[in-house]
Design a protein around this motif. Sequence first.
Motif, short mmCIF file in Angstrom:
data_model
loop_
_atom_site.label_atom_id
_atom_site.label_comp_id
_atom_site.label_asym_id
_atom_site.label_seq_id
_atom_site.Cartn_x
_atom_site.Cartn_y
_atom_site.Cartn_z
N ARG A 28 6.80 -12.67 -10.82
CA ARG A 28 7.38 -11.18 -10.30
C ARG A 28 8.32 -11.27 -8.92
N MET A 29 7.85 -12.37 -8.24
CA MET A 29 8.23 -12.59 -6.79
C MET A 29 9.74 -12.98 -7.65
N ALA A 30 9.96 -14.22 -8.33
CA ALA A 30 11.08 -14.87 -8.19
C ALA A 30 11.89 -13.65 -9.25
N ASP B 268 -1.76 -2.39 7.84
CA ASP B 268 -2.40 -2.19 6.53
C ASP B 268 -1.63 -1.47 5.58
N SER B 269 -1.39 -3.07 4.64
CA SER B 269 -0.34 -2.39 3.77
C SER B 269 -1.03 -1.57 2.35
N ASN B 270 -1.80 -0.95 2.97
CA ASN B 270 -2.92 0.27 1.37
C ASN B 270 -3.46 -1.22 0.86
N LEU C 260 1.41 -8.97 11.66
CA LEU C 260 0.80 -9.45 10.71
C LEU C 260 0.62 -8.35 9.17
N PRO C 261 1.43 -8.55 8.21
CA PRO C 261 1.50 -7.52 7.42
C PRO C 261 0.45 -7.79 6.29
N ALA C 262 -0.77 -6.71 6.24
CA ALA C 262 -2.19 -7.24 5.66
C ALA C 262 -2.05 -6.25 4.31
N ARG C 263 -2.36 -6.96 3.12
CA ARG C 263 -2.72 -6.08 2.10
C ARG C 263 -4.39 -7.37 1.73
N ASP C 264 -5.29 -6.51 2.04
CA ASP C 264 -6.77 -7.63 0.66
C ASP C 264 -6.49 -8.49 1.89
N GLU C 265 -6.33 -9.06 3.10
CA GLU C 265 -7.15 -10.40 3.97
C GLU C 265 -7.77 -9.95 4.43
N GLU C 266 -9.22 -8.78 4.33
CA GLU C 266 -10.28 -8.96 5.12
C GLU C 266 -11.11 -10.52 5.50
N VAL D 230 3.57 -12.97 10.99
CA VAL D 230 2.40 -14.84 10.49
C VAL D 230 2.09 -13.54 9.18
N ASP D 231 1.28 -14.45 8.36
CA ASP D 231 1.27 -13.51 7.08
C ASP D 231 -0.68 -13.58 8.08
N ALA D 232 -1.33 -12.69 7.40
CA ALA D 232 -2.34 -12.49 7.34
C ALA D 232 -3.64 -13.35 6.20
N ASP D 233 -2.35 -14.08 5.15
CA ASP D 233 -3.87 -14.81 4.21
C ASP D 233 -3.67 -16.17 4.63
N LEU D 234 -3.51 -16.96 5.78
CA LEU D 234 -3.48 -18.12 6.04
C LEU D 234 -5.22 -18.73 6.52
N HIS E 266 -2.65 -21.18 2.97
CA HIS E 266 -2.94 -19.77 2.60
C HIS E 266 -3.28 -19.74 1.18
N SER E 267 -3.36 -18.10 0.51
CA SER E 267 -4.20 -17.85 -0.18
C SER E 267 -3.03 -17.95 -1.74
N HIS E 268 -3.29 -18.37 -2.78
CA HIS E 268 -2.21 -18.38 -3.71
C HIS E 268 -2.23 -17.63 -4.89
N GLN E 269 -0.95 -16.84 -4.86
CA GLN E 269 -1.08 -15.78 -6.47
C GLN E 269 -1.45 -16.97 -7.51
N SER E 270 -1.30 -15.53 -8.71
CA SER E 270 -1.15 -15.70 -9.47
C SER E 270 -0.16 -17.37 -10.64
N THR F 111 7.64 0.18 -0.87
CA THR F 111 5.90 -0.54 -1.40
C THR F 111 6.41 -2.16 -0.79
N GLY F 112 5.47 -2.98 -0.90
CA GLY F 112 5.61 -3.99 -1.16
C GLY F 112 5.86 -4.82 0.57
N LYS F 113 6.05 -6.14 0.80
CA LYS F 113 5.82 -6.82 1.87
C LYS F 113 6.75 -6.66 3.01
N GLY F 114 7.65 -6.51 2.34
CA GLY F 114 8.78 -5.67 2.91
C GLY F 114 9.37 -4.70 3.35
N GLU F 115 8.42 -3.33 2.85
CA GLU F 115 8.25 -2.22 3.93
C GLU F 115 6.98 -3.06 5.02
N ALA F 116 5.96 -3.59 4.37
CA ALA F 116 5.25 -3.61 5.83
C ALA F 116 5.67 -3.99 7.06
N LEU F 117 7.18 -5.04 7.10
CA LEU F 117 7.29 -5.62 7.87
C LEU F 117 7.98 -4.74 8.52
O1 LIG Z 1 2.85 -5.49 -0.32
C1 LIG Z 1 2.41 -6.36 0.12
C2 LIG Z 1 2.33 -7.78 -0.21
C3 LIG Z 1 2.19 -8.58 1.14
N1 LIG Z 1 1.36 -8.62 1.93
C4 LIG Z 1 0.67 -9.62 2.75
O2 LIG Z 1 1.78 -10.35 3.16
C5 LIG Z 1 1.09 -11.55 3.34
C6 LIG Z 1 2.65 -11.90 2.27
O3 LIG Z 1 1.76 -12.26 0.79
P1 LIG Z 1 1.09 -12.55 -0.24
O4 LIG Z 1 -0.12 -13.53 0.74
O5 LIG Z 1 0.93 -11.98 -1.45
O6 LIG Z 1 2.55 -13.39 -0.54
P2 LIG Z 1 2.36 -15.21 -0.85
O7 LIG Z 1 1.76 -16.14 0.55
O8 LIG Z 1 1.45 -15.42 -2.00
O9 LIG Z 1 3.35 -15.24 -1.38
C7 LIG Z 1 0.12 -11.66 3.14
O10 LIG Z 1 -0.31 -11.69 4.40
C8 LIG Z 1 -0.56 -9.99 2.63
O11 LIG Z 1 -1.63 -9.57 3.04
C9 LIG Z 1 2.13 -7.43 1.89
O12 LIG Z 1 0.99 -7.09 3.37
N2 LIG Z 1 1.99 -5.71 1.66
#
Ligand SMILES: O=c1ccn([C@@H]2O[C@H](COP(=O)(O)OP(=O)(O)O)[C@@H](O)[C@H]2O)c(=O)[nH]1
Length: 320
Positions: free
Chosen positions: A259-261, A73-75, A39-45, A126-130, A249-253, A105-111
């Motif tokens: 930026r993701m696009a 734990d992704s920073n 589970l990649p997790a950035r601020d998903e407490e 599995v995302d950690a914000d589900l 899941h939690s939605h981003q702005s 950095t970022g999710k790809g680095e965490a994976l």
């Molecule tokens: O730098 C990052 C960005 C995202 N995530 C994790 O990757 C998952 C998907 O990210 P996010 O929820 O931000 O993306 P969304 O689902 O909104 O597209 C979540 O568990 C994030 O905590 C991460 O580990 N490191």
Amino acid sequence: MRALSRVQEWYGPHSSTAAEWPVDALMLAKGTTTVSVVLPARDEESTVGDIVTVIRRDLVERTPLVDEILVVDSNSTDATAERAREAGARVVAQNEVLANLPELTGKGEALWKGLAASRGDIVVFVDADLRSFGAHYISGLVGPLLVDADTHFVKATYERPYIGADGVAQQGGGGRVTELVARPLINLFWPELAGFAQPLGGEYAARRAVLEQVPFVTEYGVEFGLLVDLLQLVGLDAMAQVDLGRRTHSHQSMAALGRMAGQIMLTAWSRLERQGRVMASEPPAHMMLQFGLDGDADLVDVAVAERPPLASLVLKEDVA
Ligand SMILES: O=c1ccn([C@@H]2O[C@H](COP(=O)(O)OP(=O)(O)O)[C@@H](O)[C@H]2O)c(=O)[nH]1
Ligand SMILES: O=C(O)[C@@H](COP(=O)(O)O)O[C@H]1O[C@H](CO)[C@@H](O)[C@H](O)[C@H]1O
């Protein structure tokens, strides 16, 4: 299973539902195959603990389908690591895995770091914000891999409502970058992948031996990059899709998704170039000007990098 059966006829990939992969049957097929959930997790407490608890209770203690639960734990700046450990996960800090390499950095680095730090023959991301997680997410994704030796990658699909600040679910409103960017790009340039209903979904599983043969794009380019690279490596017949029902899941702005696009477009461009399908007289820019609601403008960098296939690392002992 909605229209997936028709899609499978036209496009593939082989599609099924989570209910077709009951855990008891999978235990008979598991044998000595080991399974890691990463589970990649950035601020998903607020969510990581519940997800880990369900996996540990249902799929480690009750029925030992899962052999390892790893949270990367992704920073994080919150108590993500503590909540994950309390729930029973092993936790690694993203920048402490393969620390001899320059940090990305970022999710790809965490994976990619999660792949390096885990040990299972099968790896499930599995995302950690589900907020809709259930044990069937895992059993549905590993089912085809445990039962069919010719399947190497399984992607989730699901209904993805958008849940606004008022908590009201808007059916079909989720997956905004999927609908506006990823799906058009896939249909224009990689139509073989068009049958994946949720190409950007964060839940998927694959054999380690396959994942170690492909690069991981950093940031939010990782899902798009993996789909295109795995299609090239293993072919569509080795890629499957399982309907897990519903994902919230939690939605981003919108700005964050903008930026993701940009990251996903640059990932697509890199693959078109790598496949010799486009030639740039000059490389695309990676700076993007965004305009806030308060009228001010931000110049943001949407560049992505990529980690090489793990198998290409000479100092494999670093991985341990
Ligand atoms: O730098 C990052 C960005 C995202 N995530 C994790 O990757 C998952 C998907 O990210 P996010 O929820 O931000 O993306 P969304 O689902 O909104 O597209 C979540 O568990 C994030 O905590 C991460 O580990 N490191
Ligand atoms: O599918 C999408 O459009 C985005 C945003 O979803 P929402 O519009 O917030 O439901 O979410 C996904 O995209 C990311 C990039 O591939 C993945 O990393 C996320 O896991 C996934 O939720």
